[in-house]
Scaffold this active site. Structure first.
Site, PDB file in Angstrom:
ATOM      1  N   HIS A  75       5.107   4.691  12.774  1.00 18.44           N
ATOM      2  CA  HIS A  75       5.407   4.396  11.240  1.00 18.44           C
ATOM      3  C   HIS A  75       6.298   5.535  10.793  1.00 18.44           C
ATOM      4  CE1 HIS A  75       3.195   4.080   7.213  1.00 18.44           C
ATOM      5  NE2 HIS A  75       3.713   5.352   7.105  1.00 18.44           N
ATOM      6  N   CYS A 120       4.282   9.467   0.351  1.00 20.35           N
ATOM      7  CA  CYS A 120       2.710   9.812   0.167  1.00 20.35           C
ATOM      8  C   CYS A 120       2.578  10.864  -1.094  1.00 20.35           C
ATOM      9  CB  CYS A 120       2.313  10.377   1.536  1.00 20.35           C
ATOM     10  SG  CYS A 120       0.502  11.263   1.429  1.00 20.35           S
ATOM     11  N   ARG A 166       0.768  -1.346  -0.019  1.00 22.59           N
ATOM     12  CA  ARG A 166       0.234  -0.174   0.075  1.00 22.59           C
ATOM     13  C   ARG A 166       1.070   1.202   0.110  1.00 22.59           C
ATOM     14  NH1 ARG A 166      -0.472   4.615   2.728  1.00 22.59           N
ATOM     15  NH2 ARG A 166      -0.125   3.596   4.764  1.00 22.59           N
ATOM     16  N   ASP A 167       1.559   1.642   1.248  1.00 21.67           N
ATOM     17  CA  ASP A 167       2.177   2.644   1.157  1.00 21.67           C
ATOM     18  C   ASP A 167       3.593   3.025   0.110  1.00 21.67           C
ATOM     19  OD1 ASP A 167       3.203   5.008   2.139  1.00 21.67           O
ATOM     20  OD2 ASP A 167       3.181   4.589   4.138  1.00 21.67           O
ATOM     21  N   ASN A 203       9.584   4.335   3.039  1.00 19.49           N
ATOM     22  CA  ASN A 203       9.202   4.011   4.326  1.00 19.49           C
ATOM     23  C   ASN A 203      10.686   3.238   4.995  1.00 19.49           C
ATOM     24  OD1 ASN A 203       6.519   3.697   3.180  1.00 19.49           O
ATOM     25  ND2 ASN A 203       5.949   3.511   5.096  1.00 19.49           N
ATOM     26  N   HIS A 232       8.862   7.143   8.071  1.00 17.64           N
ATOM     27  CA  HIS A 232       9.480   7.203   6.644  1.00 17.64           C
ATOM     28  C   HIS A 232      10.904   7.673   6.841  1.00 17.64           C
ATOM     29  CE1 HIS A 232       5.879   6.694   3.880  1.00 17.64           C
ATOM     30  NE2 HIS A 232       5.285   6.973   5.087  1.00 17.64           N
TER      31      HIS A 232
HETATM   32  P1  HMG Z   1     -13.074  13.836  -2.935  1.00 17.91           P
HETATM   33  O1  HMG Z   1     -12.919  14.188  -4.062  1.00 17.91           O
HETATM   34  O2  HMG Z   1     -13.603  14.971  -1.871  1.00 17.91           O
HETATM   35  O3  HMG Z   1     -14.512  12.866  -2.840  1.00 17.91           O
HETATM   36  O4  HMG Z   1     -12.172  12.941  -2.281  1.00 17.91           O
HETATM   37  P2  HMG Z   1     -16.048  12.897  -3.085  1.00 17.91           P
HETATM   38  O5  HMG Z   1     -16.672  12.356  -1.820  1.00 17.91           O
HETATM   39  O6  HMG Z   1     -16.390  14.402  -3.024  1.00 17.91           O
HETATM   40  O7  HMG Z   1     -16.436  12.203  -4.239  1.00 17.91           O
HETATM   41  C1  HMG Z   1     -15.798  12.526  -5.283  1.00 17.91           C
HETATM   42  C2  HMG Z   1     -15.723  11.175  -6.539  1.00 17.91           C
HETATM   43  O8  HMG Z   1     -14.889  10.153  -5.655  1.00 17.91           O
HETATM   44  C3  HMG Z   1     -17.155  10.565  -6.283  1.00 17.91           C
HETATM   45  O9  HMG Z   1     -17.129  10.013  -7.695  1.00 17.91           O
HETATM   46  C4  HMG Z   1     -17.081   9.413  -5.384  1.00 17.91           C
HETATM   47  O10 HMG Z   1     -17.672   8.442  -5.683  1.00 17.91           O
HETATM   48  C5  HMG Z   1     -15.383   9.026  -5.502  1.00 17.91           C
HETATM   49  P3  HMG Z   1     -17.682  10.600  -8.923  1.00 17.91           P
HETATM   50  O11 HMG Z   1     -19.154  10.882  -8.472  1.00 17.91           O
HETATM   51  O12 HMG Z   1     -16.848  11.886  -9.036  1.00 17.91           O
HETATM   52  O13 HMG Z   1     -17.624   9.654 -10.107  1.00 17.91           O
HETATM   53  N1  HMG Z   1     -15.130   8.544  -4.323  1.00 17.91           N
HETATM   54  C6  HMG Z   1     -14.558   6.978  -3.971  1.00 17.91           C
HETATM   55  N2  HMG Z   1     -14.205   6.320  -4.972  1.00 17.91           N
HETATM   56  C7  HMG Z   1     -13.712   5.006  -4.687  1.00 17.91           C
HETATM   57  N3  HMG Z   1     -13.453   4.781  -3.370  1.00 17.91           N
HETATM   58  C8  HMG Z   1     -13.573   5.763  -2.271  1.00 17.91           C
HETATM   59  C9  HMG Z   1     -14.290   6.929  -2.968  1.00 17.91           C
HETATM   60  N4  HMG Z   1     -14.744   8.122  -2.100  1.00 17.91           N
HETATM   61  C10 HMG Z   1     -15.106   8.799  -3.086  1.00 17.91           C
HETATM   62  N5  HMG Z   1     -13.421   5.450  -1.039  1.00 17.91           N
HETATM   63  C11 HMG Z   1     -11.364  11.119  -0.890  1.00 17.91           C
HETATM   64  C12 HMG Z   1     -12.130  12.446  -0.983  1.00 17.91           C
HETATM   65  C13 HMG Z   1     -11.045  11.023   0.514  1.00 17.91           C
HETATM   66  C14 HMG Z   1     -12.086  10.145  -1.505  1.00 17.91           C
HETATM   67  C15 HMG Z   1      -9.927  11.353  -1.604  1.00 17.91           C
HETATM   68  O14 HMG Z   1      -9.637  12.657  -1.035  1.00 17.91           O
HETATM   69  C16 HMG Z   1      -8.928  10.188  -1.465  1.00 17.91           C
HETATM   70  O15 HMG Z   1      -9.162   9.257  -2.039  1.00 17.91           O
HETATM   71  N6  HMG Z   1      -7.920  10.499  -0.882  1.00 17.91           N
HETATM   72  C17 HMG Z   1      -6.889   9.411  -0.650  1.00 17.91           C
HETATM   73  C18 HMG Z   1      -5.361   9.883  -0.701  1.00 17.91           C
HETATM   74  C19 HMG Z   1      -4.450   9.055  -0.137  1.00 17.91           C
HETATM   75  O16 HMG Z   1      -4.890   7.862  -0.311  1.00 17.91           O
HETATM   76  N7  HMG Z   1      -3.292   9.424   0.360  1.00 17.91           N
HETATM   77  C20 HMG Z   1      -2.412   8.574   0.491  1.00 17.91           C
HETATM   78  C21 HMG Z   1      -2.498   7.869   1.891  1.00 17.91           C
HETATM   79  S1  HMG Z   1      -2.238   8.391   3.320  1.00 17.91           S
HETATM   80  C22 HMG Z   1      -0.615   8.139   3.734  1.00 17.91           C
HETATM   81  O17 HMG Z   1       0.110   7.630   2.865  1.00 17.91           O
HETATM   82  C23 HMG Z   1      -0.093   8.240   4.958  1.00 17.91           C
HETATM   83  C24 HMG Z   1       0.314   7.066   5.849  1.00 17.91           C
HETATM   84  O18 HMG Z   1       1.159   6.192   5.338  1.00 17.91           O
HETATM   85  C25 HMG Z   1       0.854   7.361   7.217  1.00 17.91           C
HETATM   86  C26 HMG Z   1       2.012   8.467   7.129  1.00 17.91           C
HETATM   87  O19 HMG Z   1       3.078   8.166   6.496  1.00 17.91           O
HETATM   88  O20 HMG Z   1       2.069   9.372   8.117  1.00 17.91           O
HETATM   89  C27 HMG Z   1      -1.034   6.305   6.154  1.00 17.91           C
HETATM   90 MG    MG Z   2       3.245   6.423   5.082  1.00 20.70          MG
END
Ligand code: HMG
Ligand code: MG
Length: 312
Positions: free
Chosen positions: A209, A242, A17-18, A251, A211
Protein backbone atom coordinates in the site's frame (compact mmCIF):
# COMPACT_ATOMS: atom_id res chain seq x y z
CA UNK A 1 15.72 -9.43 -7.72
CA UNK A 2 12.79 -9.06 -10.13
CA UNK A 3 12.37 -12.69 -10.97
CA UNK A 4 9.13 -13.83 -9.44
CA UNK A 5 6.53 -11.79 -11.30
CA UNK A 6 3.08 -13.32 -10.77
CA UNK A 7 0.88 -13.77 -13.86
CA UNK A 8 -2.05 -12.04 -12.11
CA UNK A 9 -2.07 -9.17 -9.63
CA UNK A 10 -5.17 -8.35 -7.61
CA UNK A 11 -5.78 -4.65 -7.29
CA UNK A 12 -7.32 -3.75 -3.92
CA UNK A 13 -9.10 -0.47 -4.65
CA UNK A 14 -9.09 1.96 -1.70
CA UNK A 15 -10.39 5.09 -3.46
CA UNK A 16 -13.81 5.27 -1.79
CA UNK A 17 -12.14 4.97 1.65
CA UNK A 18 -8.51 6.14 1.65
CA UNK A 19 -9.19 8.34 -1.36
CA UNK A 20 -12.20 10.19 -0.03
CA UNK A 21 -11.30 10.35 3.68
CA UNK A 22 -8.96 13.26 3.00
CA UNK A 23 -11.20 15.29 0.70
CA UNK A 24 -12.19 18.64 2.17
CA UNK A 25 -15.44 19.13 0.26
CA UNK A 26 -18.34 17.04 1.67
CA UNK A 27 -19.21 14.37 -0.90
CA UNK A 28 -22.86 13.33 -1.22
CA UNK A 29 -23.69 9.74 -0.27
CA UNK A 30 -25.25 9.24 -3.72
CA UNK A 31 -21.98 10.30 -5.38
CA UNK A 32 -20.04 7.79 -3.26
CA UNK A 33 -22.47 5.01 -4.18
CA UNK A 34 -22.21 5.97 -7.89
CA UNK A 35 -18.40 5.94 -7.57
CA UNK A 36 -18.35 2.44 -6.03
CA UNK A 37 -20.85 1.11 -8.60
CA UNK A 38 -18.68 2.55 -11.40
CA UNK A 39 -15.58 0.95 -9.85
CA UNK A 40 -17.44 -2.38 -9.66
CA UNK A 41 -18.09 -2.12 -13.41
CA UNK A 42 -14.36 -1.74 -14.19
CA UNK A 43 -13.59 -5.37 -13.33
CA UNK A 44 -11.96 -4.67 -9.95
CA UNK A 45 -12.13 -7.72 -7.68
CA UNK A 46 -11.79 -5.96 -4.33
CA UNK A 47 -13.02 -2.53 -3.22
CA UNK A 48 -12.70 -0.88 0.19
CA UNK A 49 -15.84 1.20 0.33
CA UNK A 50 -15.77 3.16 3.62
CA UNK A 51 -14.74 3.22 7.32
CA UNK A 52 -16.83 2.48 10.38
CA UNK A 53 -14.78 4.80 12.58
CA UNK A 54 -15.76 7.64 14.89
CA UNK A 55 -17.42 10.18 12.54
CA UNK A 56 -15.89 12.98 14.62
CA UNK A 57 -12.45 11.71 13.54
CA UNK A 58 -13.32 11.17 9.86
CA UNK A 59 -16.40 13.30 9.08
CA UNK A 60 -16.23 12.56 5.34
CA UNK A 61 -17.10 8.89 5.96
CA UNK A 62 -19.88 9.48 8.51
CA UNK A 63 -22.38 7.93 6.06
CA UNK A 64 -20.67 4.51 6.13
CA UNK A 65 -23.90 2.60 6.83
CA UNK A 66 -25.83 4.34 4.04
CA UNK A 67 -22.99 3.73 1.58
CA UNK A 68 -22.69 0.05 2.52
CA UNK A 69 -26.45 -0.42 2.19
CA UNK A 70 -26.74 1.62 -1.02
CA UNK A 71 -24.15 0.04 -3.31
CA UNK A 72 -25.02 -2.58 -5.91
CA UNK A 73 -22.93 -5.62 -5.04
CA UNK A 74 -21.67 -7.81 -7.85
CA UNK A 75 -21.05 -11.51 -7.32
CA UNK A 76 -17.34 -12.24 -7.16
CA UNK A 77 -16.38 -8.74 -5.98
CA UNK A 78 -15.28 -8.44 -2.36
CA UNK A 79 -16.35 -5.22 -0.62
CA UNK A 80 -14.40 -4.30 2.50
CA UNK A 81 -14.26 -1.47 5.05
CA UNK A 82 -12.08 -0.21 7.91
CA UNK A 83 -13.10 -0.97 11.49
CA UNK A 84 -11.02 0.16 14.47
CA UNK A 85 -12.91 -1.54 17.31
CA UNK A 86 -15.94 -3.53 18.49
CA UNK A 87 -18.36 -0.70 17.79
CA UNK A 88 -17.08 -0.39 14.23
CA UNK A 89 -17.43 -4.13 13.70
CA UNK A 90 -21.01 -4.12 14.98
CA UNK A 91 -21.94 -1.30 12.63
CA UNK A 92 -20.20 -2.99 9.69
CA UNK A 93 -21.98 -6.31 10.32
CA UNK A 94 -25.28 -4.51 10.68
CA UNK A 95 -24.69 -2.85 7.30
CA UNK A 96 -24.12 -6.25 5.66
CA UNK A 97 -20.31 -6.18 5.27
CA UNK A 98 -18.67 -9.55 4.61
CA UNK A 99 -15.06 -8.37 4.98
CA UNK A 100 -13.47 -5.82 7.33
CA UNK A 101 -9.97 -4.43 7.83
CA UNK A 102 -8.28 -3.50 11.11
CA UNK A 103 -5.39 -1.04 11.18
CA UNK A 104 -2.49 -0.01 13.37
CA UNK A 105 0.89 1.66 12.91
CA UNK A 106 4.46 0.46 13.35
CA UNK A 107 5.28 3.76 15.13
CA UNK A 108 3.73 4.65 18.50
CA UNK A 109 3.16 8.34 17.80
CA UNK A 110 1.26 7.84 14.56
CA UNK A 111 -0.76 5.05 16.15
CA UNK A 112 -1.73 7.29 19.07
CA UNK A 113 -2.66 10.20 16.78
CA UNK A 114 -4.65 7.90 14.49
CA UNK A 115 -6.59 5.71 16.94
CA UNK A 116 -5.93 7.27 20.34
CA UNK A 117 -4.29 4.13 21.71
CA UNK A 118 -0.84 2.62 22.14
CA UNK A 119 0.11 -0.18 19.78
CA UNK A 120 -0.36 -2.72 22.59
CA UNK A 121 -3.83 -1.33 23.43
CA UNK A 122 -4.75 -1.47 19.75
CA UNK A 123 -3.77 -5.14 19.51
CA UNK A 124 -5.91 -5.80 22.59
CA UNK A 125 -8.85 -3.95 21.00
CA UNK A 126 -8.49 -6.24 17.95
CA UNK A 127 -9.45 -9.18 20.17
CA UNK A 128 -12.99 -7.80 20.14
CA UNK A 129 -12.93 -7.54 16.36
CA UNK A 130 -11.01 -10.38 14.70
CA UNK A 131 -12.47 -13.48 16.40
CA UNK A 132 -16.07 -12.19 16.49
CA UNK A 133 -15.81 -11.20 12.82
CA UNK A 134 -14.51 -14.61 11.83
CA UNK A 135 -17.21 -16.30 13.91
CA UNK A 136 -19.74 -14.26 11.90
CA UNK A 137 -18.16 -15.57 8.66
CA UNK A 138 -16.43 -12.25 7.92
CA UNK A 139 -12.82 -12.21 6.72
CA UNK A 140 -10.41 -9.79 8.37
CA UNK A 141 -7.61 -7.95 6.62
CA UNK A 142 -5.07 -5.83 8.52
CA UNK A 143 -2.98 -2.80 7.73
CA UNK A 144 0.36 -1.93 9.24
CA UNK A 145 0.94 1.80 8.66
CA UNK A 146 4.15 3.87 8.74
CA UNK A 147 6.16 0.81 7.65
CA UNK A 148 8.81 2.87 5.87
CA UNK A 149 8.68 6.08 7.88
CA UNK A 150 6.57 8.01 10.38
CA UNK A 151 5.57 11.68 10.08
CA UNK A 152 6.34 12.16 13.80
CA UNK A 153 9.21 9.75 14.52
CA UNK A 154 11.02 9.54 11.19
CA UNK A 155 12.75 6.18 10.60
CA UNK A 156 10.91 3.04 11.64
CA UNK A 157 12.79 -0.12 12.60
CA UNK A 158 11.74 -2.97 10.23
CA UNK A 159 11.93 -5.32 13.24
CA UNK A 160 8.80 -3.56 14.60
CA UNK A 161 6.99 -4.27 11.32
CA UNK A 162 8.06 -7.91 11.35
CA UNK A 163 6.89 -8.28 14.98
CA UNK A 164 3.49 -6.77 14.17
CA UNK A 165 3.06 -9.00 11.14
CA UNK A 166 3.64 -11.97 13.49
CA UNK A 167 1.12 -10.64 16.05
CA UNK A 168 -1.53 -10.04 13.39
CA UNK A 169 -1.06 -13.47 11.78
CA UNK A 170 -1.40 -15.09 15.24
CA UNK A 171 -4.72 -13.29 15.67
CA UNK A 172 -6.12 -14.72 12.42
CA UNK A 173 -6.15 -12.00 9.78
CA UNK A 174 -6.00 -13.42 6.25
CA UNK A 175 -3.89 -10.67 4.69
CA UNK A 176 -1.64 -7.86 5.89
CA UNK A 177 -1.18 -4.73 3.84
CA UNK A 178 2.09 -2.91 4.47
CA UNK A 179 1.46 0.83 4.31
CA UNK A 180 3.81 3.58 3.22
CA UNK A 181 1.47 6.08 4.83
CA UNK A 182 3.44 9.21 3.95
CA UNK A 183 5.02 8.05 0.70
CA UNK A 184 8.67 8.06 1.75
CA UNK A 185 9.73 4.56 0.68
CA UNK A 186 12.34 3.97 -2.01
CA UNK A 187 12.79 0.73 -3.98
CA UNK A 188 15.80 -0.82 -2.24
CA UNK A 189 14.29 -0.01 1.15
CA UNK A 190 11.13 -1.80 0.04
CA UNK A 191 13.21 -4.81 -1.04
CA UNK A 192 14.98 -4.92 2.31
CA UNK A 193 11.80 -4.58 4.42
CA UNK A 194 9.89 -7.10 2.31
CA UNK A 195 12.70 -9.65 2.53
CA UNK A 196 12.43 -9.46 6.31
CA UNK A 197 8.63 -9.75 6.26
CA UNK A 198 8.56 -12.56 3.69
CA UNK A 199 10.82 -14.54 6.03
CA UNK A 200 7.93 -14.70 8.55
CA UNK A 201 4.77 -14.57 6.37
CA UNK A 202 3.69 -16.29 3.14
CA UNK A 203 3.56 -14.10 0.03
CA UNK A 204 -0.15 -14.82 -0.44
CA UNK A 205 -0.88 -13.16 2.93
CA UNK A 206 0.86 -9.91 2.02
CA UNK A 207 -0.18 -6.78 0.16
CA UNK A 208 1.53 -3.45 -0.47
CA UNK A 209 0.00 0.00 0.00
CA UNK A 210 1.99 2.96 -1.27
CA UNK A 211 1.15 6.63 -1.17
CA UNK A 212 2.77 8.48 -4.06
CA UNK A 213 3.77 11.61 -2.15
CA UNK A 214 7.31 11.65 -3.56
CA UNK A 215 6.69 9.87 -6.86
CA UNK A 216 8.23 6.52 -5.87
CA UNK A 217 5.06 4.41 -5.58
CA UNK A 218 5.22 2.70 -8.99
CA UNK A 219 8.92 1.91 -8.62
CA UNK A 220 8.16 0.43 -5.21
CA UNK A 221 5.32 -1.69 -6.62
CA UNK A 222 7.65 -3.00 -9.31
CA UNK A 223 10.02 -4.24 -6.62
CA UNK A 224 7.25 -5.76 -4.50
CA UNK A 225 5.56 -7.51 -7.41
CA UNK A 226 8.95 -8.69 -8.64
CA UNK A 227 9.39 -10.36 -5.27
CA UNK A 228 6.11 -12.23 -5.79
CA UNK A 229 3.60 -10.04 -3.95
CA UNK A 230 0.33 -10.33 -5.85
CA UNK A 231 -1.99 -7.85 -4.11
CA UNK A 232 -1.48 -4.13 -4.62
CA UNK A 233 -3.58 -1.38 -3.02
CA UNK A 234 -4.32 1.73 -5.05
CA UNK A 235 -6.94 4.47 -5.41
CA UNK A 236 -8.75 5.55 -8.54
CA UNK A 237 -7.38 8.84 -9.82
CA UNK A 238 -4.62 8.79 -7.20
CA UNK A 239 -6.94 10.31 -4.58
CA UNK A 240 -6.08 10.05 -0.94
CA UNK A 241 -4.16 10.63 2.25
CA UNK A 242 -4.42 10.04 5.98
CA UNK A 243 -5.80 13.03 7.92
CA UNK A 244 -3.64 11.97 10.90
CA UNK A 245 -0.39 11.89 8.89
CA UNK A 246 0.69 15.42 7.98
CA UNK A 247 2.15 15.50 4.48
CA UNK A 248 0.43 12.30 3.35
CA UNK A 249 -0.90 12.79 -0.13
CA UNK A 250 -2.48 10.71 -2.83
CA UNK A 251 -2.41 6.95 -3.02
CA UNK A 252 -0.79 5.25 -5.95
CA UNK A 253 -3.31 5.75 -8.78
CA UNK A 254 -5.13 2.59 -9.89
CA UNK A 255 -4.94 3.65 -13.55
CA UNK A 256 -1.14 4.06 -13.35
CA UNK A 257 -0.49 0.69 -11.73
CA UNK A 258 -2.94 -1.16 -13.99
CA UNK A 259 -1.28 0.42 -17.05
CA UNK A 260 2.18 -0.62 -15.85
CA UNK A 261 1.23 -4.18 -14.91
CA UNK A 262 -0.84 -4.89 -18.02
CA UNK A 263 2.00 -3.47 -20.14
CA UNK A 264 4.32 -6.00 -18.49
CA UNK A 265 1.93 -8.84 -19.37
CA UNK A 266 0.64 -9.15 -15.79
CA UNK A 267 -3.11 -9.53 -15.82
CA UNK A 268 -5.29 -7.41 -13.49
CA UNK A 269 -8.74 -7.90 -15.03
CA UNK A 270 -9.36 -4.15 -14.82
CA UNK A 271 -10.65 -2.13 -17.80
CA UNK A 272 -8.45 0.97 -18.06
CA UNK A 273 -10.88 3.01 -20.19
CA UNK A 274 -13.63 2.40 -17.65
CA UNK A 275 -11.28 3.49 -14.85
CA UNK A 276 -10.40 6.71 -16.65
CA UNK A 277 -14.09 7.46 -17.19
CA UNK A 278 -14.66 6.88 -13.47
CA UNK A 279 -11.75 9.18 -12.54
CA UNK A 280 -12.97 11.89 -14.92
CA UNK A 281 -16.42 11.88 -13.29
CA UNK A 282 -14.86 11.97 -9.83
CA UNK A 283 -12.87 15.04 -10.69
CA UNK A 284 -16.14 16.98 -10.93
CA UNK A 285 -17.38 15.44 -7.67
CA UNK A 286 -14.30 16.33 -5.59
CA UNK A 287 -13.71 19.63 -7.41
CA UNK A 288 -10.10 19.15 -8.47
CA UNK A 289 -7.97 17.42 -11.07
CA UNK A 290 -7.02 13.77 -10.51
CA UNK A 291 -3.31 13.25 -9.78
CA UNK A 292 -3.14 10.07 -11.93
CA UNK A 293 -0.59 10.48 -14.72
CA UNK A 294 -2.29 7.88 -16.92
CA UNK A 295 -5.65 9.63 -16.61
CA UNK A 296 -4.13 13.02 -17.38
CA UNK A 297 -2.47 11.58 -20.48
CA UNK A 298 -5.62 9.76 -21.60
CA UNK A 299 -7.91 12.76 -21.10
CA UNK A 300 -5.33 15.12 -22.66
CA UNK A 301 -5.03 12.89 -25.74
CA UNK A 302 -8.82 12.74 -26.05
CA UNK A 303 -9.28 16.50 -25.80
CA UNK A 304 -6.49 17.08 -28.39
CA UNK A 305 -8.10 14.69 -30.86
CA UNK A 306 -11.51 16.32 -30.24
CA UNK A 307 -9.91 19.71 -31.00
CA UNK A 308 -8.42 18.30 -34.20
CA UNK A 309 -11.80 16.90 -35.28
CA UNK A 310 -13.53 20.23 -34.54
CA UNK A 311 -10.83 22.14 -36.40
CA UNK A 312 -10.92 19.83 -39.45
P1 HMG B 1 -11.74 7.49 20.89
O1 HMG B 1 -12.22 8.89 20.93
O2 HMG B 1 -10.55 7.11 21.71
O3 HMG B 1 -12.92 6.45 21.15
O4 HMG B 1 -11.40 7.15 19.38
P2 HMG B 1 -13.69 6.05 22.44
O5 HMG B 1 -13.73 4.55 22.48
O6 HMG B 1 -13.17 6.77 23.65
O7 HMG B 1 -15.16 6.62 22.15
C1 HMG B 1 -15.40 7.99 21.95
C2 HMG B 1 -16.68 8.17 21.17
O8 HMG B 1 -16.49 7.62 19.86
C3 HMG B 1 -17.88 7.46 21.77
O9 HMG B 1 -19.05 8.20 21.45
C4 HMG B 1 -17.94 6.17 20.98
O10 HMG B 1 -19.23 5.59 20.93
C5 HMG B 1 -17.51 6.67 19.60
P3 HMG B 1 -19.68 9.24 22.53
O11 HMG B 1 -19.96 8.38 23.71
O12 HMG B 1 -18.61 10.27 22.77
O13 HMG B 1 -20.88 9.76 21.80
N1 HMG B 1 -16.95 5.61 18.77
C6 HMG B 1 -17.38 5.29 17.54
N2 HMG B 1 -18.36 5.78 16.77
C7 HMG B 1 -18.55 5.20 15.57
N3 HMG B 1 -17.81 4.17 15.11
C8 HMG B 1 -16.82 3.66 15.86
C9 HMG B 1 -16.58 4.22 17.14
N4 HMG B 1 -15.69 3.94 18.10
C10 HMG B 1 -15.92 4.80 19.11
N5 HMG B 1 -16.10 2.64 15.39
C11 HMG B 1 -11.24 5.64 17.53
C12 HMG B 1 -10.89 5.88 18.99
C13 HMG B 1 -10.42 4.45 17.06
C14 HMG B 1 -12.70 5.32 17.40
C15 HMG B 1 -10.88 6.92 16.75
O14 HMG B 1 -9.56 7.25 17.00
C16 HMG B 1 -11.08 6.78 15.28
O15 HMG B 1 -12.20 6.66 14.80
N6 HMG B 1 -9.98 6.81 14.49
C17 HMG B 1 -10.04 6.62 13.06
C18 HMG B 1 -8.88 7.27 12.38
C19 HMG B 1 -8.89 6.96 10.92
O16 HMG B 1 -9.87 6.48 10.35
N7 HMG B 1 -7.74 7.25 10.23
C20 HMG B 1 -7.60 7.03 8.83
C21 HMG B 1 -7.56 5.60 8.45
S1 HMG B 1 -5.97 4.83 8.66
C22 HMG B 1 -5.13 5.16 7.18
O17 HMG B 1 -5.57 5.95 6.39
C23 HMG B 1 -3.88 4.39 6.87
C24 HMG B 1 -4.10 3.28 5.83
O18 HMG B 1 -4.61 3.79 4.62
C25 HMG B 1 -2.78 2.55 5.56
C26 HMG B 1 -1.60 3.47 5.26
O19 HMG B 1 -1.71 4.35 4.39
O20 HMG B 1 -0.59 3.27 5.91
C27 HMG B 1 -5.10 2.22 6.34
MG1 MG C 1 -3.37 4.75 3.12
Amino acid sequence: MLEQFPSHVTIYEVGPRDGLQNEARPIATSDKIAMIDALTATGLERIEITSFVNPKWIPQLADATEVARGIHRKDGVVYSCLVPNKKGLEKALDAGMKEVAVFLSASETHNKKNVNKTIAETLTAFEEVIDPAREAGVRVRAYVSTVYGCPYEGKVDPAKVVALVGELRKRGVYQISLGDTIGVATPLQVKSVLEQVIAVAPLAELAVHFHDTRGTALANVLVAVGMGIATVDSAVGGLGGCPYAPGASGNLATEDVVYMLEGMGIETGVDLDALVACAAKLSAVVGHEMPSKYTKAALGARSKSATRITAA
